[in-house]
Design a protein around this motif. Structure first.
Motif, PDB file in Angstrom:
ATOM      1  N   GLY A  18       0.793  -1.213   0.000  1.00  0.00           N
ATOM      2  CA  GLY A  18       0.000   0.000   0.000  1.00  0.00           C
ATOM      3  C   GLY A  18       0.832   1.273   0.000  1.00  0.00           C
ATOM      4  N   LEU A  19       2.143   1.148   0.158  1.00  0.00           N
ATOM      5  CA  LEU A  19       3.026   2.312   0.125  1.00  0.00           C
ATOM      6  C   LEU A  19       3.535   2.529  -1.298  1.00  0.00           C
ATOM      7  CD1 LEU A  19       5.590   2.147   3.108  1.00  0.00           C
ATOM      8  CD2 LEU A  19       3.777   3.832   2.769  1.00  0.00           C
ATOM      9  N   ASP A  20       3.704   3.785  -1.674  1.00  0.00           N
ATOM     10  CA  ASP A  20       4.475   4.090  -2.876  1.00  0.00           C
ATOM     11  C   ASP A  20       5.810   4.658  -2.402  1.00  0.00           C
ATOM     12  OD1 ASP A  20       3.998   6.721  -2.074  1.00  0.00           O
ATOM     13  OD2 ASP A  20       2.908   7.282  -3.880  1.00  0.00           O
ATOM     14  N   TRP A  21       6.676   4.988  -3.338  1.00  0.00           N
ATOM     15  CA  TRP A  21       8.030   5.405  -2.937  1.00  0.00           C
ATOM     16  C   TRP A  21       8.013   6.698  -2.139  1.00  0.00           C
ATOM     17  CZ3 TRP A  21      10.331   9.899  -4.580  1.00  0.00           C
ATOM     18  CH2 TRP A  21       9.788  10.528  -5.709  1.00  0.00           C
ATOM     19  N   THR A  22       7.108   7.611  -2.434  1.00  0.00           N
ATOM     20  CA  THR A  22       7.071   8.858  -1.651  1.00  0.00           C
ATOM     21  C   THR A  22       6.622   8.569  -0.223  1.00  0.00           C
ATOM     22  OG1 THR A  22       4.826   9.428  -2.380  1.00  0.00           O
ATOM     23  CG2 THR A  22       6.657  10.294  -3.687  1.00  0.00           C
ATOM     24  N   GLY A  23       5.666   7.661  -0.076  1.00  0.00           N
ATOM     25  CA  GLY A  23       5.224   7.267   1.261  1.00  0.00           C
ATOM     26  C   GLY A  23       6.315   6.554   2.035  1.00  0.00           C
ATOM     27  N   ALA A  24       7.124   5.752   1.322  1.00  0.00           N
ATOM     28  CA  ALA A  24       8.229   5.046   1.974  1.00  0.00           C
ATOM     29  C   ALA A  24       9.268   6.045   2.489  1.00  0.00           C
ATOM     30  CB  ALA A  24       8.872   4.054   1.009  1.00  0.00           C
ATOM     31  N   ILE A  25       9.582   7.055   1.694  1.00  0.00           N
ATOM     32  CA  ILE A  25      10.542   8.069   2.144  1.00  0.00           C
ATOM     33  C   ILE A  25       9.985   8.828   3.340  1.00  0.00           C
ATOM     34  CG2 ILE A  25      11.641  10.272   1.526  1.00  0.00           C
ATOM     35  CD1 ILE A  25      12.137   9.092  -1.273  1.00  0.00           C
ATOM     36  N   LYS A  26       8.716   9.206   3.276  1.00  0.00           N
ATOM     37  CA  LYS A  26       8.101   9.940   4.398  1.00  0.00           C
ATOM     38  C   LYS A  26       8.125   9.108   5.672  1.00  0.00           C
ATOM     39  CE  LYS A  26       5.062  12.708   1.485  1.00  0.00           C
ATOM     40  NZ  LYS A  26       3.684  12.894   0.992  1.00  0.00           N
ATOM     41  N   LEU A  27       7.761   7.824   5.556  1.00  0.00           N
ATOM     42  CA  LEU A  27       7.760   6.953   6.724  1.00  0.00           C
ATOM     43  C   LEU A  27       9.175   6.735   7.245  1.00  0.00           C
ATOM     44  CD1 LEU A  27       6.119   5.200   8.657  1.00  0.00           C
ATOM     45  CD2 LEU A  27       6.259   3.330   6.981  1.00  0.00           C
ATOM     46  N   ALA A  28      10.118   6.515   6.338  1.00  0.00           N
ATOM     47  CA  ALA A  28      11.514   6.297   6.743  1.00  0.00           C
ATOM     48  C   ALA A  28      12.092   7.521   7.443  1.00  0.00           C
ATOM     49  CB  ALA A  28      12.361   5.940   5.525  1.00  0.00           C
ATOM     50  N   ALA A  29      11.657   8.707   7.047  1.00  0.00           N
ATOM     51  CA  ALA A  29      12.181   9.949   7.623  1.00  0.00           C
ATOM     52  C   ALA A  29      11.529  10.326   8.951  1.00  0.00           C
ATOM     53  CB  ALA A  29      12.001  11.087   6.631  1.00  0.00           C
ATOM     54  N   GLN A  30      10.383   9.732   9.266  1.00  0.00           N
ATOM     55  CA  GLN A  30       9.630  10.145  10.450  1.00  0.00           C
ATOM     56  C   GLN A  30      10.443  10.137  11.749  1.00  0.00           C
ATOM     57  OE1 GLN A  30       6.488  11.554  10.190  1.00  0.00           O
ATOM     58  NE2 GLN A  30       7.018  12.182  12.273  1.00  0.00           N
ATOM     59  N   PRO A  31      11.279   9.114  11.999  1.00  0.00           N
ATOM     60  CA  PRO A  31      12.077   9.154  13.239  1.00  0.00           C
ATOM     61  C   PRO A  31      13.000  10.377  13.320  1.00  0.00           C
ATOM     62  CG  PRO A  31      12.097   6.946  12.334  1.00  0.00           C
ATOM     63  CD  PRO A  31      11.461   7.832  11.293  1.00  0.00           C
ATOM     64  N   LEU A  32      13.488  10.852  12.171  1.00  0.00           N
ATOM     65  CA  LEU A  32      14.368  12.027  12.178  1.00  0.00           C
ATOM     66  C   LEU A  32      13.576  13.315  12.407  1.00  0.00           C
ATOM     67  CD1 LEU A  32      16.870  11.111   9.322  1.00  0.00           C
ATOM     68  CD2 LEU A  32      17.058  10.688  11.792  1.00  0.00           C
ATOM     69  N   ILE A  33      12.312  13.309  11.996  1.00  0.00           N
ATOM     70  CA  ILE A  33      11.436  14.433  12.335  1.00  0.00           C
ATOM     71  C   ILE A  33      11.137  14.381  13.832  1.00  0.00           C
ATOM     72  CG2 ILE A  33       9.105  15.387  12.059  1.00  0.00           C
ATOM     73  CD1 ILE A  33       9.252  14.506   9.108  1.00  0.00           C
ATOM     74  N   ASP A  34      10.821  13.177  14.312  1.00  0.00           N
ATOM     75  CA  ASP A  34      10.468  13.006  15.725  1.00  0.00           C
ATOM     76  C   ASP A  34      11.600  13.397  16.667  1.00  0.00           C
ATOM     77  OD1 ASP A  34       8.012  12.069  14.841  1.00  0.00           O
ATOM     78  OD2 ASP A  34       8.478   9.950  15.235  1.00  0.00           O
ATOM     79  N   ASN A  35      12.858  13.133  16.275  1.00  0.00           N
ATOM     80  CA  ASN A  35      13.978  13.491  17.170  1.00  0.00           C
ATOM     81  C   ASN A  35      14.567  14.862  16.833  1.00  0.00           C
ATOM     82  OD1 ASN A  35      15.909  13.182  15.104  1.00  0.00           O
ATOM     83  ND2 ASN A  35      16.612  11.191  15.825  1.00  0.00           N
ATOM     84  N   HIS A  36      13.867  15.593  15.995  1.00  0.00           N
ATOM     85  CA  HIS A  36      14.211  16.986  15.655  1.00  0.00           C
ATOM     86  C   HIS A  36      15.524  17.125  14.889  1.00  0.00           C
ATOM     87  CE1 HIS A  36      10.812  17.987  18.167  1.00  0.00           C
ATOM     88  NE2 HIS A  36      11.361  17.308  19.159  1.00  0.00           N
ATOM     89  N   SER A  37      15.909  16.062  14.160  1.00  0.00           N
ATOM     90  CA  SER A  37      17.081  16.174  13.289  1.00  0.00           C
ATOM     91  C   SER A  37      16.738  16.952  12.023  1.00  0.00           C
ATOM     92  CB  SER A  37      17.593  14.782  12.888  1.00  0.00           C
ATOM     93  OG  SER A  37      18.098  14.087  13.998  1.00  0.00           O
ATOM     94  N   ILE A  38      15.507  16.751  11.532  1.00  0.00           N
ATOM     95  CA  ILE A  38      15.082  17.392  10.281  1.00  0.00           C
ATOM     96  C   ILE A  38      13.667  17.939  10.422  1.00  0.00           C
ATOM     97  CG2 ILE A  38      16.533  15.928   8.815  1.00  0.00           C
ATOM     98  CD1 ILE A  38      13.977  14.328   8.084  1.00  0.00           C
ATOM     99  N   GLY A  39      13.334  18.837   9.505  1.00  0.00           N
ATOM    100  CA  GLY A  39      11.971  19.327   9.390  1.00  0.00           C
ATOM    101  C   GLY A  39      11.281  18.670   8.213  1.00  0.00           C
ATOM    102  N   ALA A  40       9.973  18.829   8.145  1.00  0.00           N
ATOM    103  CA  ALA A  40       9.184  18.211   7.079  1.00  0.00           C
ATOM    104  C   ALA A  40       9.593  18.712   5.695  1.00  0.00           C
ATOM    105  CB  ALA A  40       7.705  18.457   7.320  1.00  0.00           C
ATOM    106  N   ASP A  41      10.089  19.943   5.604  1.00  0.00           N
ATOM    107  CA  ASP A  41      10.488  20.458   4.287  1.00  0.00           C
ATOM    108  C   ASP A  41      11.701  19.715   3.731  1.00  0.00           C
ATOM    109  OD1 ASP A  41      11.792  21.764   6.407  1.00  0.00           O
ATOM    110  OD2 ASP A  41      12.233  23.526   5.197  1.00  0.00           O
ATOM    111  N   TYR A  42      12.550  19.149   4.607  1.00  0.00           N
ATOM    112  CA  TYR A  42      13.674  18.345   4.134  1.00  0.00           C
ATOM    113  C   TYR A  42      13.153  17.063   3.474  1.00  0.00           C
ATOM    114  CZ  TYR A  42      18.109  15.824   3.944  1.00  0.00           C
ATOM    115  OH  TYR A  42      19.210  15.135   3.505  1.00  0.00           O
ATOM    116  N   VAL A  43      12.114  16.479   4.041  1.00  0.00           N
ATOM    117  CA  VAL A  43      11.510  15.276   3.466  1.00  0.00           C
ATOM    118  C   VAL A  43      10.990  15.598   2.064  1.00  0.00           C
ATOM    119  CG1 VAL A  43       9.727  13.514   3.740  1.00  0.00           C
ATOM    120  CG2 VAL A  43      10.901  14.415   5.758  1.00  0.00           C
TER     121      VAL A  43
END
Length: 146
Positions: A18-43
């Motif tokens: 059910g994931l496409d590649w953009t969803g996979a990148i967003k999901l993979a990046a979520q821990p880095l958003i959660d720990n404040h390494s990156i913002g959503a605009d980097y994703v």
């Protein structure tokens, strides 16, 4: 060393259906958003680069390393991993991916040691196979700590 960036909090396992590649990148990046390494605009910038340049982040069989240019949205160097049970095609069916890494760099140099350590693991066929066959975070982290 790269292993210190991969922790139970930055490694995820998911089915992938059910994931496409953009969803996979967003999901993979979520821990880095959660720990404040990156913002959503980097994703979004990682996704935009792939849309513009194609599947260049496909760095090996079933492996993608999503990243973008350093920006103000990157607060600290970070690495996360999403390991999927089922492949998600990166752009097209010529690029099936199960291991989705996300790398965040604050400048042109700070992430080089992370890439070096990650490459050492991913270039080892046995470790690569172990990662692709892993079913738990503990198994994944053990590969990076060998």
């Amino acid at each position: 060393m790269a292993v210190s960036y991969l922790t139970p909090a930055t490694v995820q396992l998911a089915d992938g259906q059910g994931l496409d590649w953009t969803g996979a990148i967003k999901l993979a990046a979520q821990p880095l958003i959660d720990n404040h390494s990156i913002g959503a605009d980097y994703v979004q910038s990682m996704i935009d680069v792939v849309k513009k340049q194609g599947p260049y982040i496909n760095i090996g069989a079933e492996i993608a390393l999503a990243h973008s240019r350093p920006s103000e949205s990157v607060k600290k160097v970070g690495l996360s991993l999403l390991k999927l049970t089922h492949d998600v095609n990166l752009v097209d069916d010529q690029h099936p991916v199960k291991l989705w890494f996300v790398l965040a760099a604050t400048d042109d140099h700070s992430h080089l040691e992370v890439i070096k350590q990650l490459t050492q693991v991913l270039m080892d066929p046995d470790k690569n196979k172990q990662l692709l066959e892993a079913t738990t975070k503990e198994q994944i982290l053990a590969v990076f700590n060998q």
